[in-house]
Write an enzyme that holds these catalytic residues in place. Structure first.
Site, short mmCIF file in Angstrom:
data_model
loop_
_atom_site.label_atom_id
_atom_site.label_comp_id
_atom_site.label_asym_id
_atom_site.label_seq_id
_atom_site.Cartn_x
_atom_site.Cartn_y
_atom_site.Cartn_z
N ALA A 29 0.86 -1.19 0.00
CA ALA A 29 0.00 0.00 0.00
C ALA A 29 0.91 1.25 0.00
O ALA A 29 0.79 2.14 0.85
CB ALA A 29 -0.97 0.00 1.19
N HIS A 31 2.84 4.64 -0.44
CA HIS A 31 2.44 6.04 -0.59
C HIS A 31 3.71 6.89 -0.67
O HIS A 31 4.82 6.35 -0.67
CB HIS A 31 1.51 6.47 0.55
CG HIS A 31 2.06 6.15 1.91
ND1 HIS A 31 3.19 6.75 2.41
CD2 HIS A 31 1.65 5.27 2.87
CE1 HIS A 31 3.44 6.28 3.62
NE2 HIS A 31 2.52 5.37 3.92
N HIS A 34 6.66 6.01 1.58
CA HIS A 34 7.53 4.92 1.10
C HIS A 34 8.37 5.40 -0.07
O HIS A 34 9.55 5.08 -0.18
CB HIS A 34 6.69 3.73 0.60
CG HIS A 34 5.83 3.11 1.65
ND1 HIS A 34 4.46 3.21 1.65
CD2 HIS A 34 6.15 2.35 2.73
CE1 HIS A 34 3.97 2.55 2.67
NE2 HIS A 34 4.96 2.02 3.35
#
Ligand code: PAF
Length: 273
Positions: A29, A31, A34
């Site tokens: 997941a 975003h 990261h």
């Protein structure tokens, strides 16, 4: 970009490299938070490896790990676009075995704050990170300062178990309104997002107090709690960077941390001062 699904593939790939390796462990997941870690790794290393593994051992029984956001296709596209060299996406049985030695995080720093709310959570984090570091043997590993306690415990593990990687702490990334980015933010509706802004507001209030000369922890926490008064606050704390309690802020050696629950979503934020 190489996609590595087994530990053997990862080990063979790592052994084929003769250059510096940057490693960014994630639970997917992805975003902008990261992405900033990945970009830093690409800048600082010849080769960058990202792992995506939703680690079951760091979830409590009451926390539904199967509901952790899964954005595999989008994550894959992001990793390709940024230009990482390899993506490690193992199944659980590649990582965990029936009879394993126990990894237990140091009691004091892992049962306070996040650890108090999520007992044994950090045992699971250290367990998986130790495995991933042993597999990738990175020159540098990248972790966000948003998970300050996790970062501290990983730094401590690397130091005390003589692991040969440099831990690179990375800055918190916020949206345009100040909300710290987290994979869990996608569960917030518009009203909840507005409520969530009080976390960073409380940190700003604390930083204003400090800039005006207030260094007493209890007084600053009281001001922060005023900002957070309509929220379900789990903790507001100011500690030193070794996660020891303090009465007075020692500048450049302290962290202000806050955790709240908005609906069913836990949100954390912090500021390093
Ligand atoms: O911060 C995370 O996303 C996870 O705790 C980590 C470090 C990838 C371990 O599963």
């Amino acid at each position: 970009m190489k996609i590595l699904k087994t530990t053997k593939e990862l080990i063979d790939y790592r052994k084929s490299l003769t250059c510096s390796i940057g490693f960014i462990p994630t639970m997917g997941a992805l975003h902008q938070g990261h992405i900033s870690l990945i970009r830093k790794s690409i800048e600082e290393n010849d080769s960058s490896i990202v792992s995506i593994f939703v680690n079951p051992t760091q979830f409590l029984v009451k926390e539904d790990f199967s509901k952790y956001p899964n954005r595999y296709e989008a994550d894959l596209r992001i990793c390709k676009l940024i230009g990482i060299d390899a993506l490690f996406i193992p199944n659980i049985d590649e990582i965990y075995f029936a009879n394993e030695p126990n990894i237990v995080a140091p009691m004091r720093q892992s049962y306070m704050l996040e650890g108090y709310q999520r007992p044994k959570h950090f045992d699971g984090v250290l367990r998986v990170i130790l495995k991933l570091l042993n597999l990738t043997k990175p020159t540098k590993s990248y972790f966000g300062k948003k998970d300050a306690q996790q970062l501290f415990l990983i730094q401590n593990m690397v130091k005390t178990l003589f692991l040969e990687t440099a831990i690179v702490p990375c800055e918190i990334i916020r949206d345009e309104n100040g909300l710290a980015l987290s994979s869990r933010n996608i569960y917030l509706n518009e009203k909840e997002k507005i409520k969530a802004l009080n976390l960073s507001k409380s940190l700003k209030v604390a930083s204003r107090e400090i800039m005006s000369g207030e260094l007493h922890v209890e007084k600053i926490k009281k001001r922060m709690r005023e900002v957070l008064k309509n929220l379900d606050v789990e903790y507001v704390e100011i500690i030193d960077r070794k996660f020891c309690k303090i009465e007075k802020i020692d500048l450049k050696n302290s962290i202000i941390l806050v955790a709240v629950k908005i609906g069913k979503i836990r949100l954390i934020d912090n500021m390093w001062i």
